[in-house]
Structure formats: structure tokens, C-alpha cells
Design a protein around this motif. Structure first.
Motif, short mmCIF file in Angstrom:
data_model
loop_
_atom_site.label_atom_id
_atom_site.label_comp_id
_atom_site.label_asym_id
_atom_site.label_seq_id
_atom_site.Cartn_x
_atom_site.Cartn_y
_atom_site.Cartn_z
N VAL A 82 3.90 5.80 6.94
CA VAL A 82 4.53 4.58 6.43
C VAL A 82 5.50 4.96 5.32
CG1 VAL A 82 4.07 2.43 5.18
CG2 VAL A 82 2.51 3.18 6.96
N HIS A 83 6.60 4.23 5.25
CA HIS A 83 7.58 4.42 4.18
C HIS A 83 7.81 3.07 3.51
CE1 HIS A 83 11.64 4.72 2.43
NE2 HIS A 83 11.25 5.93 2.13
N SER A 84 7.80 3.07 2.18
CA SER A 84 8.09 1.85 1.44
C SER A 84 9.11 2.19 0.36
CB SER A 84 6.83 1.27 0.81
OG SER A 84 6.40 2.07 -0.26
N GLU A 85 9.53 1.20 -0.36
CA GLU A 85 10.47 1.43 -1.45
C GLU A 85 9.82 2.33 -2.50
OE1 GLU A 85 13.98 1.35 -3.32
OE2 GLU A 85 13.60 0.22 -1.48
N GLY A 86 10.30 3.55 -2.62
CA GLY A 86 9.81 4.46 -3.65
C GLY A 86 8.62 5.32 -3.29
N ALA A 87 8.11 5.22 -2.04
CA ALA A 87 6.94 6.03 -1.69
C ALA A 87 6.85 6.25 -0.18
CB ALA A 87 5.67 5.37 -2.19
N VAL A 88 6.13 7.31 0.17
CA VAL A 88 5.81 7.63 1.56
C VAL A 88 4.29 7.76 1.62
CG1 VAL A 88 6.05 9.33 3.40
CG2 VAL A 88 7.99 8.82 1.93
N TYR A 89 3.68 7.20 2.66
CA TYR A 89 2.22 7.21 2.80
C TYR A 89 1.83 7.89 4.11
CZ TYR A 89 2.85 3.47 -0.59
OH TYR A 89 3.23 2.73 -1.67
N LEU A 90 0.75 8.66 4.05
CA LEU A 90 0.21 9.30 5.24
C LEU A 90 -1.30 9.08 5.27
CD1 LEU A 90 0.49 11.14 7.74
CD2 LEU A 90 0.18 13.09 6.20
N LEU A 91 -1.79 8.54 6.38
CA LEU A 91 -3.22 8.34 6.60
C LEU A 91 -3.63 9.26 7.74
CD1 LEU A 91 -5.95 6.81 6.37
CD2 LEU A 91 -5.01 5.16 7.99
N SER A 92 -4.64 10.08 7.50
CA SER A 92 -5.21 10.95 8.53
C SER A 92 -6.71 10.70 8.56
CB SER A 92 -4.97 12.43 8.20
OG SER A 92 -3.60 12.70 8.11
N ALA A 93 -7.23 10.38 9.75
CA ALA A 93 -8.66 10.09 9.86
C ALA A 93 -9.24 10.72 11.11
CB ALA A 93 -8.88 8.58 9.89
N GLY A 94 -10.46 11.20 10.96
CA GLY A 94 -11.23 11.73 12.07
C GLY A 94 -12.58 11.04 12.09
N PRO A 95 -13.50 11.52 12.89
CA PRO A 95 -14.79 10.84 13.03
C PRO A 95 -15.66 10.87 11.76
CG PRO A 95 -14.68 12.76 14.47
CD PRO A 95 -13.36 12.63 13.81
N ARG A 96 -15.45 11.84 10.86
CA ARG A 96 -16.32 11.96 9.69
C ARG A 96 -15.61 11.78 8.35
NH1 ARG A 96 -17.72 15.46 13.44
NH2 ARG A 96 -16.54 17.20 12.62
N ALA A 97 -14.29 11.83 8.32
CA ALA A 97 -13.59 11.77 7.03
C ALA A 97 -12.18 11.24 7.23
CB ALA A 97 -13.55 13.14 6.38
N ALA A 98 -11.63 10.74 6.12
CA ALA A 98 -10.25 10.25 6.14
C ALA A 98 -9.57 10.64 4.83
CB ALA A 98 -10.21 8.74 6.33
N ARG A 99 -8.26 10.81 4.90
CA ARG A 99 -7.44 11.08 3.72
C ARG A 99 -6.26 10.13 3.76
NH1 ARG A 99 -11.48 13.34 3.17
NH2 ARG A 99 -11.89 15.50 2.65
N PHE A 100 -5.93 9.58 2.60
CA PHE A 100 -4.74 8.75 2.46
C PHE A 100 -3.97 9.32 1.28
CE2 PHE A 100 -2.39 5.17 0.65
CZ PHE A 100 -1.80 4.64 1.79
N THR A 101 -2.71 9.69 1.51
CA THR A 101 -1.91 10.23 0.43
C THR A 101 -0.69 9.34 0.21
OG1 THR A 101 -0.73 11.71 1.93
CG2 THR A 101 -2.61 12.63 0.78
N ALA A 102 -0.38 9.18 -1.06
CA ALA A 102 0.81 8.45 -1.47
C ALA A 102 1.70 9.46 -2.18
CB ALA A 102 0.44 7.31 -2.40
N HIS A 103 2.90 9.62 -1.65
CA HIS A 103 3.89 10.52 -2.26
C HIS A 103 4.96 9.64 -2.88
CE1 HIS A 103 2.21 14.12 -0.30
NE2 HIS A 103 1.79 13.21 0.56
N ILE A 104 4.95 9.57 -4.20
CA ILE A 104 5.84 8.67 -4.93
C ILE A 104 7.08 9.45 -5.36
CG2 ILE A 104 5.97 7.16 -6.95
CD1 ILE A 104 2.76 7.18 -6.67
#
Length: 111
Positions: free
Chosen positions: A72-94
Motif C-alpha cells: 500500500v502507498h499513502s501520502e508520505g508512507a509505504v506499507y507492507l504486510l506479510s503474513a503466514g500461518p504462524r506470524a505476520a509483519r506490518f512495516t510502515a516506511h515513512i
């Protein structure tokens, strides 16, 4: 043969599942991670990512059996969500800074 093709073409495609993600740790830059209560929803039918900070259109998505990746891209940031069966990561790059925040948690299919 044509009838079979017509029937196959008219059958509804399986709906993609939505996801609810809960992140209980937040890691800002190189600081020690802290407790968090951050939530994210992936609304596949709407192609939207809903966070505690707003709703954003999904630019790219990979939704397979054991893999979910959303960009996802928004004004001023890029977001990446990665998820598998046991864990997930969400990163915000501002872009201001730049700086990054990583959230650690899990996602599950809903609906």
C-alpha cells in the motif's frame, strides 16, 4: 463443448477471504520493541487496507494458501504486510526522516 465453456464462464469465482490482523509488538527504528495493540484489516472485496490510522487502496496483493502479502502507498508512507500461518509483519516506511516502524503479530482469515 460450447455449453460447458459457457457454464464455466458464468459460474461465480470463489470470493477471496478478508483478513484481520493483530499486532502486539511495535518496533520503532532501532529502539527496543514495545507492547502494542495495533490492528489491520485486509478487505479483499474492496481492495482496501484498513488500519487504526486510515483506510488505503491496495496497490498489489498476493493471497495464496499460506501466504498473504499486501503493498500500500499513502501520502508520505509505504506499507507492507506479510503474513503466514504462524506470524505476520506490518512495516510502515515513512518518507519524512526516513523512518520505519515494524509491527509483529498474526493475521487470520475471516468470513
Amino acid at each position: 463443448m460450447r455449453t460447458m465453456l459457457l457454464i464455466a464462464a458464468l459460474m461465480p469465482l470463489p470470493a477471496l477471504a478478508d483478513y484481520s490482523c493483530n499486532f502486539n509488538q511495535e518496533c520503532y527504528e532501532s529502539e527496543t520493541c514495545a507492547a502494542s495493540d495495533f490492528t489491520v484489516e485486509v478487505r479483499n472485496g474492496e481492495d482496501k487496507l484498513v488500519t487504526d490510522y486510515g483506510t488505503f487502496p491496495i496497490l498489489a496483493k498476493r493471497d495464496e494458501r499460506d501466504i498473504l502479502t499486501v503493498f500500500v502507498h499513502s501520502e508520505g508512507a509505504v506499507y507492507l504486510l506479510s503474513a503466514g500461518p504462524r506470524a505476520a509483519r506490518f512495516t510502515a516506511h515513512i518518507t519524512d526522516g526516513p523512518q520505519s516502524i515494524t509491527y509483529l503479530g498474526t493475521c487470520e482469515k475471516v468470513g
